[in-house]
Design a protein around this motif. Sequence first.
Motif, PDB file in Angstrom:
ATOM      1  N   LEU A  49     -17.293 -72.310  24.813  1.00  0.00           N
ATOM      2  CA  LEU A  49     -16.692 -71.501  23.733  1.00  0.00           C
ATOM      3  C   LEU A  49     -18.002 -70.255  23.518  1.00  0.00           C
ATOM      4  CD1 LEU A  49     -15.237 -73.624  20.760  1.00  0.00           C
ATOM      5  CD2 LEU A  49     -14.075 -72.333  22.649  1.00  0.00           C
ATOM      6  N   GLY A  53     -17.083 -66.566  23.609  1.00  0.00           N
ATOM      7  CA  GLY A  53     -17.225 -65.812  22.548  1.00  0.00           C
ATOM      8  C   GLY A  53     -18.440 -64.491  22.567  1.00  0.00           C
ATOM      9  N   TRP A  61     -13.146 -66.178  16.343  1.00  0.00           N
ATOM     10  CA  TRP A  61     -13.514 -67.768  15.936  1.00  0.00           C
ATOM     11  C   TRP A  61     -12.567 -68.158  14.781  1.00  0.00           C
ATOM     12  CZ3 TRP A  61     -16.468 -70.918  18.816  1.00  0.00           C
ATOM     13  CH2 TRP A  61     -17.465 -70.075  19.671  1.00  0.00           C
ATOM     14  N   SER A  63     -11.218 -72.272  13.219  1.00  0.00           N
ATOM     15  CA  SER A  63     -11.753 -73.617  12.930  1.00  0.00           C
ATOM     16  C   SER A  63     -10.576 -74.513  12.284  1.00  0.00           C
ATOM     17  CB  SER A  63     -13.072 -73.907  12.304  1.00  0.00           C
ATOM     18  OG  SER A  63     -13.031 -73.541  11.115  1.00  0.00           O
ATOM     19  N   ALA A  77     -14.237 -76.283  15.915  1.00  0.00           N
ATOM     20  CA  ALA A  77     -14.002 -74.473  16.147  1.00  0.00           C
ATOM     21  C   ALA A  77     -13.044 -74.596  17.310  1.00  0.00           C
ATOM     22  CB  ALA A  77     -15.439 -73.845  16.215  1.00  0.00           C
ATOM     23  N   LEU A  79     -11.415 -70.695  19.989  1.00  0.00           N
ATOM     24  CA  LEU A  79     -11.594 -69.217  20.100  1.00  0.00           C
ATOM     25  C   LEU A  79     -10.128 -68.788  20.552  1.00  0.00           C
ATOM     26  CD1 LEU A  79     -14.004 -67.400  19.971  1.00  0.00           C
ATOM     27  CD2 LEU A  79     -14.258 -67.626  22.684  1.00  0.00           C
TER      28      LEU A  79
END
Length: 368
Positions: A49, A53, A61, A63, A77, A79
């Motif tokens: 991630l 990212g 992002w 979650s 989390a 992505l």
Amino acid sequence: MRVVVAPDSFKGTLGAAAAAEAVAAGWRAERPDDEVLTLPLADGGEGTLEALGHDVPDSCWRSADVSGPDGRPVQAAWLLLPDGTAVVEMARAAGLPLLDRPDPLGATTRGLGELLAAVVADPGVHRVLLTLGGSATTDGGTGALSALGARFLDADGAELPPGGGALARLDRVDLTALTPPPAGGVQCLVDVTAPLLGPLGAAGQFGPQKGAAPDQVAALDTALARLADRLGGDREAPGAGAAGGTAYGFAACWGAEFVSGAQAVAAAAGLDEALAGAALVVTGEGQFDAQSLRGKVVGDLVDRAGRTGVPVAVVAGRVSVEEGAALPVHRALSLTDLAGSVDGAMGDPARWLTVAGSRLAREQSVTV
């Protein structure tokens, strides 16, 4: 000139993004006019991630609050990439570090299923990349599939409790209420070729790493065989044993494909596009040896760079190759050699990666 800095993480010391920035800082200090592109990579396990990212502009992002492998709540989390791909890291919901102590028979993937339920409910999601490294579980993905609506029942019709150990009592599986996968499908990112069962399978090879004693390994292998008898699917497929058989469970019930984690991350990060026009690519990892060239991040990058004629420099904590062995790389630098000791290199890896970046840039200046 254009330089691409694309390392894996230096496991246990520094993440891929921090490693890339350290090497880039050293290069820029020597050659400030060069174009230096940082593109941290991963093999589809922990750290994927963060790498994507960093690499993919406009990624978002997200979650969700889910159950950890022992049932305690965790925030996991994920992505969302601009093309509608959701990247989900199993370790965020069912990773071994989330346990106070290993629980090989009882640890559950349920939190992964809760996370995936939130992901597929997002209207922007078209497909899922599921990374499977670092799991605490050996339940064949049944906990996750339960959270998505599947039912795993004993002979009395009662739902089984969490964990791979309970699969010894599995009598039948009901998938009628299973949430469907996203329209673009699901890819499981794997870096192992283990089948589901046997000494090289989910329990036999990886159970001890999750705290399983020999009798527990045998019990889990038998339980997973029972699951395979009920679900069907290809128990022998290379990679089916990844993440305690979670790869098998999602292939059997969600039609998931198994793909090389290193290749999938490189593709999503745009590595081939970054290499176009580059004069050099610098990669790295904790230890560079013969295994590095067999399907891992460094090996995949060396293959890609070789197809485009871009020379490769490797910076590693340690370089362990046989004397006189021919390497398909332009240069290999050891942080241990630069620092004078293993402890010195591990004590401040960012410093020595910066030194390595400076060294490579000076060498480049001599050859230009």
